[in-house]
Structure formats: structure tokens, C-alpha cells
Design a protein around this motif. Structure first.
Motif, PDB file in Angstrom:
ATOM      1  N   TYR A 116       0.385  -2.354   1.944  1.00  0.00           N
ATOM      2  CA  TYR A 116       1.251  -2.323   3.114  1.00  0.00           C
ATOM      3  C   TYR A 116       0.442  -2.127   4.394  1.00  0.00           C
ATOM      4  N   PHE A 125       3.037  -7.370   8.279  1.00  0.00           N
ATOM      5  CA  PHE A 125       4.243  -6.528   8.343  1.00  0.00           C
ATOM      6  C   PHE A 125       4.260  -5.764   9.650  1.00  0.00           C
ATOM      7  N   LEU A 127       5.254  -1.932  11.200  1.00  0.00           N
ATOM      8  CA  LEU A 127       5.382  -0.566  10.723  1.00  0.00           C
ATOM      9  C   LEU A 127       6.845  -0.131  10.814  1.00  0.00           C
ATOM     10  N   GLN A 128       7.407   0.270   9.682  1.00  0.00           N
ATOM     11  CA  GLN A 128       8.787   0.745   9.703  1.00  0.00           C
ATOM     12  C   GLN A 128       8.824   2.209   9.314  1.00  0.00           C
ATOM     13  N   ASP A 130      11.031   4.103   7.580  1.00  0.00           N
ATOM     14  CA  ASP A 130      11.363   4.542   6.218  1.00  0.00           C
ATOM     15  C   ASP A 130      10.799   3.589   5.161  1.00  0.00           C
ATOM     16  N   TYR A 131       9.624   3.012   5.455  1.00  0.00           N
ATOM     17  CA  TYR A 131       9.060   2.044   4.515  1.00  0.00           C
ATOM     18  C   TYR A 131       8.800   2.638   3.138  1.00  0.00           C
ATOM     19  N   GLN A 134      11.981   2.691   1.116  1.00  0.00           N
ATOM     20  CA  GLN A 134      12.357   1.315   0.763  1.00  0.00           C
ATOM     21  C   GLN A 134      11.470   0.766  -0.345  1.00  0.00           C
ATOM     22  N   MET A 135      10.194   1.066  -0.207  1.00  0.00           N
ATOM     23  CA  MET A 135       9.233   0.521  -1.147  1.00  0.00           C
ATOM     24  C   MET A 135       9.478   1.038  -2.566  1.00  0.00           C
ATOM     25  N   ASN A 138      12.602  -0.299  -4.238  1.00  0.00           N
ATOM     26  CA  ASN A 138      12.623  -1.718  -4.569  1.00  0.00           C
ATOM     27  C   ASN A 138      12.122  -1.935  -6.004  1.00  0.00           C
TER      28      ASN A 138
END
Ligand code: PHE
Length: 442
Positions: A116, A125, A127-128, A130-131, A134-135, A138
Motif C-alpha cells: 500500500y 493509491f 492515502l485514506q 481508514d485504509y 478496509q484492507m 477485504n
């Protein structure tokens, strides 16, 4: 490992066993379990268990390996003459298999993070915030992470390049220590850090619980790779003149240091950044990115940390794979590649369930929590303590005392120390383990 395989030097043995010990246990698991079981109250119990029980037990496992010098599935019968005793080895092998399956989920997270961040550097990508959540939620990504981790381990083990990895750890491990010192320094400078520091260092009586005690004991076994025959396997490759007691002492100290450094980094930062210390398995992955954001060159430091962290996890997973594999190939090196692949495939399939525990199976809870939590509980709090109990009883009641004494005094003349150790492992430790274990069941 080929016939009569042994380490080239004592250092090789220490590096490999320290590599097996220091891994996700000290860096990822210790802080989050300590966060759930009272911080300081947990720390003190963990230190006591590690020094008073973990160290003597590590010496037990080293002795068995060192004296038996064969595979963990036959070593117990070789030393005792009774086939029945091999069940202890089998028990440890099964525990290691299950452990490896959920271990690889967390190892996978590290790889996903590295991917990431590389994506961000190369503008793939954005930068988010709450990545992380989420990751791990998934399904495809978390399974992919575990798969990559298992594949990396598989490649290292099947090409038999562990030696290179051990040599590399001479650089990587000190670097990890150093980086931890920097991280701790930065964390302590944050406003509000002192609260977390107090939480971690000051034991509060009201935080003690029998469940916490079981977790502290399990954690001390997990972090030292005990009860899985991992250390027995590595010690079986030692030469006669290896000083196993000194090696055990080194490993225990290094492991304690890394665990404490991890706590000193996580707790002050968590309190300063308002992150719940009871966040569970994600704790480290939630706290550190935020902390690195506040550092000069934070991004670079974070990348370096992830790489060293992955390295530490890999030196542990290598031992997890090798301990099962050595029993399957029994010195027939031609079988190494094929069986490493088959075993890794089986581990990967098993890892799918814990990998989904942070996403689609998140709410599927029973016993200790999610599927992931239950696998961890089964191994760390049931299988490892029992494995360790069987092993120490074996050492105390089945092995010849004279043989143990002769190994013990080969490198030192401390016969008083021998008597102390022998009394501990024969009478005191089994009773302590049984008490903690049974009280928790009731
Ligand atoms: N001690 C390793 C860690 O803390 C885990 C492990 C357990 C490795 C048992 C091998 C055998 O990460």
C-alpha cells in the motif's frame, strides 16, 4: 537440512533460535494482549513468567533437542525407548501447524501495508484514513496477504537458504532495536504520552484476573516458541560443545527487550493519539502509522520498520515450517521442495478462515471470539501450555538425571544451579502450569 546437519557455530544456533522467538509475538501480540489485560498488571506477570518459567523451559527444550539429535516426531521415543512418548512431539507439531495458519494472516498484513505504501509513493493509491480497516476486512486482500507471506516463507525454506537469512539477522535485528529506540523516543515526546506510559509500567492490583494470568503465561510461551517442538528441532542441530544455557539466556533477554520496547512505543503513542488500547489485534497497525506521521522522515522510517518487522516475522515462520517439514522429509533433501510446497498449501487453506475473521466472519463469534481469536486461544492458551507441561514432565521424570547433569556441567561447573533448575522443572513448574490452567477452566 541434510544428514547430521548442524549449525556452523553457536552463533548460528543463537541467531536462528532468536529469529524463531522474536517475531509477531513480541512486536504485535504482546502490546495488544497487554492492552486488554491491564497494561502494567500484565507486564509484570509476563516478565515473571518469562524469567521464572520460560527460561527454564527453554533450557528443557534445548536439552531434549541437544541430547536426542533427531526429528521432533521420533526424538521422544529415541530418548525414552517408548513409542508412546512421541505423542508429545506430535502434539507440538499440530500446535505449530495451527499457529502458522493464523500467524500468516498477520504476516500478510505487513506485506499489504508495504504494498500500500509503495502504491502511495508511486501515486497508484491515495492515502485514506481508514485504509487499515478496509484492507483487513477485504476478503480477497487478506487472503492474498496470507498467501504471499506463506509463499515467501516457502521459497526461503524450500531453497534451504535459511543460513543466509540467519546471517542477515545479524544486521536486521540490531537495526530493529535501534529503530525501536527512535520510535519510543518520539512516542514519549508526544503530549499526553505519560498516561500511556503509566498504564504500561505501573501495575494496578484491580487489573489482575486469572484470565489475564493465563494469557500472560501463554504469551511467554508463544514469544519463546515453546511447546511446539520448534526449539527442540533447532537444538537438535547443535554440536556437542554448544552452550545451550547461555544461548537460552540470550534469547530470553532479547525477547523481553523487544517486547518491552514494543510496549513503550505503543502505549504512550496510543494515549497521546487517543487510540483505545483495547483495540485488539489491530492495535499496532492503528497506532504506528499515526505516530510515524508525526516524525521527520516518518514515511521512510515507517517503510524501514515494516521491512524489519516482516523480516522478524519471517524468521519465525521459517521455523514453524521447518519444524513440520523436517519430520516429513527425514533428511531426504530431494523431498524438500515437494513437501515444503504441499505443507504450505495446507497451511494456506487453513489460513483462509482466520483471514476472513476481520471481514465477512467478523461477527461470527464463539468461545474466545472470532475464528482467529479461537485459533490463537487454542494454541497459545491450551496447546502450548499442555505441550510445555508434557515436555517438562518428560524431562523431569523420564530423562536420566545423570545425562542432564553431564550436559549441564559441560560448559560450567554450577552444580548448585543444576539442582535449582532440576527442582524447578520437575516439581514447581508443572504445578504452576497446572494451577493456572485448571483455575482458568473452573
Ligand atoms: N515465537 C514466535 C513469535 O513470537 C512464534 C513461534 C511460536 C514460532 C512457536 C515458532 C514456534 O513470533
Amino acid at each position: 537440512m541434510h544428514k547430521n546437519k548442524h549449525w556452523n557455530s553457536s552463533l548460528g544456533f543463537i541467531l536462528a533460535s532468536a529469529g524463531s522467538a522474536i517475531g509477531l509475538g513480541a512486536i504485535w501480540k504482546f502490546p495488544y494482549i497487554a492492552g486488554q489485560y491491564g497494561g502494567g498488571a500484565f507486564l509484570i506477570q509476563f516478565i515473571l513468567f518469562t524469567l521464572l518459567i520460560g527460561l527454564p523451559l527453554l533450557i528443557v527444550e534445548f536439552y531434549i533437542g541437544h541430547a536426542g539429535k533427531t526429528f521432533s516426531l521420533t526424538i521422544f521415543s529415541k530418548l525414552s525407548g517408548s513409542k508412546f512418548m512421541d505423542l508429545i512431539g506430535l502434539w507440538g507439531n499440530i500446535a505449530a501447524f495451527i499457529l502458522y495458519a493464523f500467524y500468516s494472516v498477520i504476516g500478510g498484513w505487513i506485506i499489504l501495508f508495504i504494498g500500500y505504501y509503495l502504491g502511495i509513493i508511486f501515486n497508484v493509491f491515495e492515502l485514506q484514513l481508514d485504509y487499515f480497516q478496509q484492507m483487513i476486512a477485504n476478503p480477497l486482500l487478506s487472503i492474498l496477504g496470507a498467501l504471499l507471506f506463506i509463499m515467501l516463507t516457502e521459497v526461503i525454506v524450500s531453497f534451504g537458504i535459511q543460513n543466509g537469512i540467519e546471517r542477515a539477522s545479524k544486521i536486521m535485528m540490531p537495526l530493529l532495536f535501534l529503530l525501536f529506540l527512535i520510535i519510543v523516543g518520539r512516542a514519549l515526546m508526544l503530549e499526553g504520552a505519560i498516561e500511556g506510559l503509566k498504564y504500561f509500567l505501573i501495575p494496578r492490583f484491580e487489573d489482575l484476573s486469572i484470565e489475564g494470568t493465563l494469557y500472560a503465561m501463554g504469551q511467554s510461551f508463544f514469544a519463546l516458541s515453546l511447546g511446539t517442538t520448534g526449539m527442540i528441532t533447532y537444538a537438535s542441530y547443535t554440536k556437542d560443545d554448544t552452550n545451550v544455557i547461555q544461548s537460552a539466556l540470550w534469547i530470553v533477554i532479547m525477547n523481553l527487550l523487544i517486547s518491552i520496547l514494543a510496549g513503550l512505543a505503543i502505549f504512550p503513542a496510543a494515549s497521546a493519539l487517543n487510540i483505545e488500547v483495547e483495540a485488539g489485534p489491530g492495535l499496532l497497525f492503528l497506532v504506528l502509522p499515526k505516530l510515524f506521521e508525526k516524525m521527520t522522515f516518518g514515511f521512510g522510517f515507517y517503510m524501514l520498520f515494516l521491512i524489519l518487522f516482516l523480516f522478524a516475522a519471517l524468521t519465525s515462520s521459517i521455523s514453524l515450517l521447518e519444524l513440520n517439514l523436517s519430520n516429513l522429509i527425514k533428511n531426504n533433501e530431494n523431498k524438500r521442495k515437494k513437501y515444503a510446497l504441499l505443507l504450505s498449501l495446507a497451511v494456506f487453506i487453513t489460513s483462509i478462515f482466520p483471514a476472513l475473521s476481520f471481514g465477512i466472519y467478523k461477527d461470527f463469534k464463539f468461545g474466545a471470539g472470532t475464528i482467529f481469536d479461537n485459533m490463537d486461544f487454542l494454541v497459545s492458551n491450551i496447546m502450548m501450555p499442555l505441550g510445555v507441561l508434557f515436555t517438562t514432565l518428560f524431562c523431569g521424570f523420564v530423562l536420566d538425571k545423570q545425562l542432564l547433569f553431564s550436559i549441564f556441567t559441560r560448559n560450567s561447573q554450577h552444580s548448585k544451579l543444576f539442582t535449582l533448575w532440576y527442582t524447578l522443572i520437575k516439581y514447581i513448574l508443572p504445578i504452576v502450569i497446572i494451577i493456572v490452567f485448571v483455575t482458568q477452566l473452573i
